[in-house]
Design a protein around this motif. Structure first.
Motif, PDB file in Angstrom:
ATOM      1  N   PRO A 243      38.544  46.757  18.930  1.00 20.03           N
ATOM      2  CA  PRO A 243      37.735  45.537  18.963  1.00 20.03           C
ATOM      3  C   PRO A 243      37.973  44.789  20.276  1.00 20.03           C
ATOM      4  CG  PRO A 243      39.573  45.272  17.447  1.00 20.03           C
ATOM      5  CD  PRO A 243      39.573  46.701  17.870  1.00 20.03           C
ATOM      6  N   VAL A 244      36.893  44.263  20.858  1.00 18.44           N
ATOM      7  CA  VAL A 244      36.978  43.613  22.166  1.00 18.44           C
ATOM      8  C   VAL A 244      36.282  42.256  22.115  1.00 18.44           C
ATOM      9  CG1 VAL A 244      36.384  43.753  24.619  1.00 18.44           C
ATOM     10  CG2 VAL A 244      37.026  45.835  23.380  1.00 18.44           C
ATOM     11  N   LEU A 245      36.962  41.230  22.640  1.00 15.43           N
ATOM     12  CA  LEU A 245      36.363  39.917  22.850  1.00 15.43           C
ATOM     13  C   LEU A 245      36.196  39.737  24.353  1.00 15.43           C
ATOM     14  CD1 LEU A 245      35.402  37.135  21.878  1.00 15.43           C
ATOM     15  CD2 LEU A 245      37.792  36.358  22.022  1.00 15.43           C
ATOM     16  N   ASP A 246      34.950  39.563  24.783  1.00 10.07           N
ATOM     17  CA  ASP A 246      34.615  39.493  26.205  1.00 10.07           C
ATOM     18  C   ASP A 246      34.207  38.063  26.548  1.00 10.07           C
ATOM     19  OD1 ASP A 246      33.709  39.843  28.764  1.00 10.07           O
ATOM     20  OD2 ASP A 246      32.194  41.356  28.289  1.00 10.07           O
ATOM     21  N   LEU A 247      35.138  37.303  27.130  1.00  9.44           N
ATOM     22  CA  LEU A 247      34.885  35.908  27.510  1.00  9.44           C
ATOM     23  C   LEU A 247      34.720  35.811  29.024  1.00  9.44           C
ATOM     24  CD1 LEU A 247      37.577  34.069  25.318  1.00  9.44           C
ATOM     25  CD2 LEU A 247      35.164  34.484  24.762  1.00  9.44           C
ATOM     26  N   TYR A 248      33.658  35.156  29.451  1.00  2.88           N
ATOM     27  CA  TYR A 248      33.468  34.985  30.897  1.00  2.88           C
ATOM     28  C   TYR A 248      32.736  33.682  31.183  1.00  2.88           C
ATOM     29  CZ  TYR A 248      28.517  36.333  30.569  1.00  2.88           C
ATOM     30  OH  TYR A 248      27.172  36.377  30.271  1.00  2.88           O
ATOM     31  N   GLN A 249      33.017  33.154  32.357  1.00  6.17           N
ATOM     32  CA  GLN A 249      32.383  31.916  32.794  1.00  6.17           C
ATOM     33  C   GLN A 249      31.072  32.246  33.509  1.00  6.17           C
ATOM     34  OE1 GLN A 249      36.566  30.598  34.333  1.00  6.17           O
ATOM     35  NE2 GLN A 249      35.260  28.760  34.416  1.00  6.17           N
ATOM     36  N   ALA A 250      29.980  31.827  32.909  1.00  9.99           N
ATOM     37  CA  ALA A 250      28.659  32.107  33.477  1.00  9.99           C
ATOM     38  C   ALA A 250      28.513  31.415  34.830  1.00  9.99           C
ATOM     39  CB  ALA A 250      27.573  31.636  32.517  1.00  9.99           C
ATOM     40  N   GLU A 251      27.876  32.123  35.748  1.00  7.62           N
ATOM     41  CA  GLU A 251      27.584  31.609  37.091  1.00  7.62           C
ATOM     42  C   GLU A 251      28.833  31.307  37.910  1.00  7.62           C
ATOM     43  OE1 GLU A 251      25.000  28.276  36.713  1.00  7.62           O
ATOM     44  OE2 GLU A 251      23.420  29.393  35.672  1.00  7.62           O
ATOM     45  N   ARG A 252      29.966  31.874  37.514  1.00  7.91           N
ATOM     46  CA  ARG A 252      31.185  31.696  38.320  1.00  7.91           C
ATOM     47  C   ARG A 252      31.078  32.476  39.620  1.00  7.91           C
ATOM     48  NH1 ARG A 252      36.672  30.348  37.593  1.00  7.91           N
ATOM     49  NH2 ARG A 252      38.106  31.593  38.862  1.00  7.91           N
ATOM     50  N   SER A 253      30.537  33.690  39.516  1.00  2.00           N
ATOM     51  CA  SER A 253      30.282  34.503  40.710  1.00  2.00           C
ATOM     52  C   SER A 253      29.244  35.558  40.365  1.00  2.00           C
ATOM     53  CB  SER A 253      31.571  35.167  41.210  1.00  2.00           C
ATOM     54  OG  SER A 253      31.942  36.252  40.373  1.00  2.00           O
ATOM     55  N   ASN A 254      28.546  36.051  41.372  1.00  3.76           N
ATOM     56  CA  ASN A 254      27.531  37.087  41.145  1.00  3.76           C
ATOM     57  C   ASN A 254      28.160  38.374  40.634  1.00  3.76           C
ATOM     58  OD1 ASN A 254      25.462  35.403  41.997  1.00  3.76           O
ATOM     59  ND2 ASN A 254      25.612  36.069  44.140  1.00  3.76           N
ATOM     60  N   TRP A 255      29.340  38.715  41.165  1.00  7.97           N
ATOM     61  CA  TRP A 255      30.013  39.929  40.716  1.00  7.97           C
ATOM     62  C   TRP A 255      30.361  39.842  39.230  1.00  7.97           C
ATOM     63  CZ3 TRP A 255      29.723  44.388  42.749  1.00  7.97           C
ATOM     64  CH2 TRP A 255      29.711  44.579  44.131  1.00  7.97           C
TER      65      TRP A 255
END
Length: 300
Positions: A243-255
């Motif tokens: 099981p994976v939880l994928d958290l990321y900050q939108a628009e932090r960087s294009n990459w």
């Protein structure tokens, strides 16, 4: 008549004596072996090998070849890594596990929910301290491994760097094994949290079966500044059963945005049902997101 016989005997004795003297003075005829030794010549194009040359060659072959520097040695000698290590040694939560320094937050509960191991991005360790402390309040023993500059300078998706990649994977594997050896986990679950480029390396570690498998994985702003590396990570993690939880900050960087999209596409293709991808405004939002997700997994 008698005088004539005496003269003949004397003359005959003189001749015999002269013959013996001449025979003794003449040199002996050379034998076949003697002639061969005298006539033997070393060919001009094939120089004779001296005893000194043989000794040097033997000494050279007897000298052991020094092994190439391992990933661990390269990391320990890196000036940036040494500076980071010296800085964190002064932190009150610093502990030494084998040859490595880690930051440790023990569970603040009477029970142990498990162990949470953090793999930070290079030079972003401090950003994970609040999350580690929050998870320790939820009952986890939290260990933060100090990152290395090589996790950014070596591209895990570049086949031309395969030798360096293998050494780096061995280094990651050794460090994680050191955590298991030095932290006596009495029970509970095993959670791996990987930030930035560490998440791409984690995909390779899990795919190569080089570490003890966790019970769940959490990605925090996971990306590497290379499309192929991000695609490789997306494929590897989406094909796993974890099981994976994928958290990321939108628009932090294009990459980061592109990498998150690649993972989303890979998950859909693999029809992986135990993957949750969510955007967050800041890492400060992650403790509550993680707590809610772990509850859906049945962790207490």
């Amino acid at each position: 008549m008698m005088r004539w016989l005496v003269c003949c005997c004397v003359l005959w004795s003189s001749l015999l004596l002269a013959a013996e003297t001449t025979s003794a003075a003449a040199p002996a005829s050379p034998t076949t072996e003697t002639q061969a030794a005298a006539n033997e010549v070393v060919p001009a194009g094939d120089p004779a090998i001296s005893t000194e040359t043989d000794t040097t060659s033997a000494a050279s072959s007897a000298t052991p070849t020094e092994p190439a520097a391992s990933a661990a040695e390269a990391t320990e000698q890196d000036p940036e890594y040494l500076t980071q290590q010296q800085d964190w040694q002064q932190h009150p939560d610093a502990r030494q596990f084998g040859q490595d320094w880690v930051l440790l937050h023990k569970s603040e509960q009477s029970y142990q929910a498990g162990i949470a191991i953090f793999l930070p991005e290079w030079q972003q360790t401090a950003s994970l301290l609040p999350l580690s402390q929050a998870l320790s309040r939820q009952g986890f023993d939290c260990v933060i491994l100090l990152p290395t500059p090589q996790q950014q300078t070596i591209n895990p998706g570049d086949e031309k760097q395969q030798e360096a990649i293998n050494k780096q994977l061995e280094r990651w594997s050794s460090r994680l094994a050191s955590v298991d050896e030095n932290l006596n986990a009495s029970g509970g679950h095993r959670l791996l949290l990987a930030q930035g480029s560490s998440a791409v390396w984690l995909g390779q570690l899990l795919n190569a079966d080089k570490i003890n498998k966790p019970d769940a994985v959490i990605l925090l702003n996971a990306f590497y500044p290379d499309k192929q590396a991000n695609l490789l990570q997306a494929t590897q993690l989406s094909s796993s059963i974890l099981p994976v939880l994928d958290l990321y900050q939108a628009e932090r960087s294009n990459w980061l945005t592109q990498a998150a999209q690649q993972r989303q596409i890979a998950v859909k293709r693999a029809t992986k049902l135990n993957w949750r991808q969510q955007t967050i405004n800041d890492l400060a939002d992650s403790p509550e997101r993680i707590k809610g997700w772990l509850t859906t997994l049945g962790w207490k």
